[in-house]
Design a protein around this motif. Sequence first.
Motif, PDB file in Angstrom:
ATOM      1  N   GLU A  55       0.840  -1.194   0.000  1.00 13.24           N
ATOM      2  CA  GLU A  55       0.000   0.000   0.000  1.00 13.24           C
ATOM      3  C   GLU A  55       0.877   1.247   0.000  1.00 13.24           C
ATOM      4  O   GLU A  55       2.078   1.174   0.288  1.00 13.24           O
ATOM      5  N   GLU A  56       0.259   2.418  -0.304  1.00  8.28           N
ATOM      6  CA  GLU A  56       1.048   3.635  -0.481  1.00  8.28           C
ATOM      7  C   GLU A  56       0.537   4.843   0.301  1.00  8.28           C
ATOM      8  O   GLU A  56       1.145   5.909   0.228  1.00  8.28           O
ATOM      9  N   ASP A  57      -0.549   4.700   1.057  1.00  4.25           N
ATOM     10  CA  ASP A  57      -1.037   5.830   1.846  1.00  4.25           C
ATOM     11  C   ASP A  57      -0.052   6.137   2.978  1.00  4.25           C
ATOM     12  O   ASP A  57       0.293   5.253   3.761  1.00  4.25           O
ATOM     13  N   GLY A  58       0.370   7.408   3.064  1.00  7.60           N
ATOM     14  CA  GLY A  58       1.326   7.790   4.090  1.00  7.60           C
ATOM     15  C   GLY A  58       0.694   8.339   5.353  1.00  7.60           C
ATOM     16  O   GLY A  58       1.287   8.268   6.427  1.00  7.60           O
ATOM     17  N   GLY A  59      -0.494   8.924   5.247  1.00  6.82           N
ATOM     18  CA  GLY A  59      -1.182   9.465   6.410  1.00  6.82           C
ATOM     19  C   GLY A  59      -0.449  10.605   7.090  1.00  6.82           C
ATOM     20  O   GLY A  59      -0.598  10.812   8.294  1.00  6.82           O
ATOM     21  N   ALA A  60       0.334  11.381   6.338  1.00  7.48           N
ATOM     22  CA  ALA A  60       1.130  12.468   6.931  1.00  7.48           C
ATOM     23  C   ALA A  60       0.307  13.733   7.058  1.00  7.48           C
ATOM     24  O   ALA A  60      -0.467  14.089   6.164  1.00  7.48           O
ATOM     25  N   GLY A  61       0.487  14.418   8.179  1.00 10.81           N
ATOM     26  CA  GLY A  61      -0.186  15.678   8.404  1.00 10.81           C
ATOM     27  C   GLY A  61       0.750  16.859   8.188  1.00 10.81           C
ATOM     28  O   GLY A  61       1.942  16.701   7.915  1.00 10.81           O
ATOM     29  N   ILE A  62       0.209  18.065   8.336  1.00 16.11           N
ATOM     30  CA  ILE A  62       1.014  19.280   8.192  1.00 16.11           C
ATOM     31  C   ILE A  62       2.092  19.294   9.270  1.00 16.11           C
ATOM     32  O   ILE A  62       1.823  19.012  10.440  1.00 16.11           O
ATOM     33  N   GLY A  63       3.319  19.580   8.861  1.00 15.13           N
ATOM     34  CA  GLY A  63       4.432  19.564   9.800  1.00 15.13           C
ATOM     35  C   GLY A  63       5.260  20.830   9.703  1.00 15.13           C
ATOM     36  O   GLY A  63       4.767  21.886   9.285  1.00 15.13           O
ATOM     37  N   PHE A  64       6.507  20.721  10.070  1.00  7.09           N
ATOM     38  CA  PHE A  64       7.389  21.881  10.020  1.00  7.09           C
ATOM     39  C   PHE A  64       8.739  21.474   9.451  1.00  7.09           C
ATOM     40  O   PHE A  64       9.050  20.286   9.327  1.00  7.09           O
ATOM     41  N   ASN A  65       9.534  22.455   9.088  1.00  5.26           N
ATOM     42  CA  ASN A  65      10.847  22.176   8.507  1.00  5.26           C
ATOM     43  C   ASN A  65      11.837  23.245   8.931  1.00  5.26           C
ATOM     44  O   ASN A  65      11.475  24.369   9.278  1.00  5.26           O
ATOM     45  N   ALA A  66      13.081  22.850   8.900  1.00  3.14           N
ATOM     46  CA  ALA A  66      14.190  23.772   9.138  1.00  3.14           C
ATOM     47  C   ALA A  66      15.318  23.354   8.211  1.00  3.14           C
ATOM     48  O   ALA A  66      15.476  22.165   7.904  1.00  3.14           O
ATOM     49  N   GLY A  67      16.094  24.318   7.752  1.00  3.50           N
ATOM     50  CA  GLY A  67      17.160  23.959   6.824  1.00  3.50           C
ATOM     51  C   GLY A  67      18.157  25.083   6.614  1.00  3.50           C
ATOM     52  O   GLY A  67      17.944  26.232   7.018  1.00  3.50           O
ATOM     53  N   PHE A  68      19.266  24.691   5.989  1.00  7.06           N
ATOM     54  CA  PHE A  68      20.317  25.625   5.634  1.00  7.06           C
ATOM     55  C   PHE A  68      20.543  25.572   4.125  1.00  7.06           C
ATOM     56  O   PHE A  68      20.428  24.504   3.506  1.00  7.06           O
ATOM     57  N   LYS A  69      20.897  26.716   3.561  1.00  8.44           N
ATOM     58  CA  LYS A  69      21.308  26.777   2.167  1.00  8.44           C
ATOM     59  C   LYS A  69      22.582  27.611   2.070  1.00  8.44           C
ATOM     60  O   LYS A  69      22.720  28.627   2.751  1.00  8.44           O
TER      61      LYS A  69
END
Length: 256
Positions: A55-69
């Motif tokens: 199966e392929e349903d991930g069930g992910a909800g809205i989250g957050f991110n942090a990163g560098f460039k």
Amino acid sequence: MNKLVKVFVLAAAMVFCGQAVAQTRGAFFLGASFPMKDYAEFDGFDEFALVAHDEEDGGAGIGFNAGFKWYYNIGVKGLGVMLSLDGMYNGPCEDLKTAYRNMEIGFGNQNAGGSFSYSSTPKYINVPLNLGLNYIYRFNPNFGIYVEAGAGANLRFITQMETVSKLQLLGGETKTVTTNKYDSAFGFAYQLGAGFEVAKNLVIGCSFYDLGKASVKMTETKKTIVGSSNPVTTTDFKELGTVHPVMILARIGFCF
């Protein structure tokens, strides 16, 4: 994968050990992560990739991110090499949270004297490393717009799921603790982004990330205790569905 690692190492060397005449700058980003497509879907545990096969349903909800460039100017006005490292976190979506609660309530109704609960539920952590190009057009020293694109690799983590069930039987209480530990996995990743820069210090942008499809492999450990007897532990390895993290990031960056 080894070739990608060599490319990233070379890019990092360019950024940090470039010629003295070259200009480098960096930015730290914070923002929200909005899952898309199958990654955000949940249509029941029978179609949930973390418990069901194929199966392929991930069930992910809205989250957050942090990163560098990090940006390395290559001598063309506005154009530079971009090296990015991000971290994205997504917990369960609302439908999946409801399904967890219904499982706990439903088990108690069907089994008099029994209970079922989740000690922990799985969450997604994605760490993509991308190499690409960034182009910024400045209308004046205090305002510019940019576009960028990059590709690389993503390292996916899924936190463990643990459940506790109790049943009152003739021999006393039977308690079973089930722990599912998911393997980390690599996937091909790419990103596309656009936004604007204010006063060369503040960046506001939106990016699309596709972090590649990877299978879910899990080690399931069950510890069963009947009455006051010694616990019995069994371990099983399972190959389940596939998870394909696709998301849009809305974020704000601070240049340094």
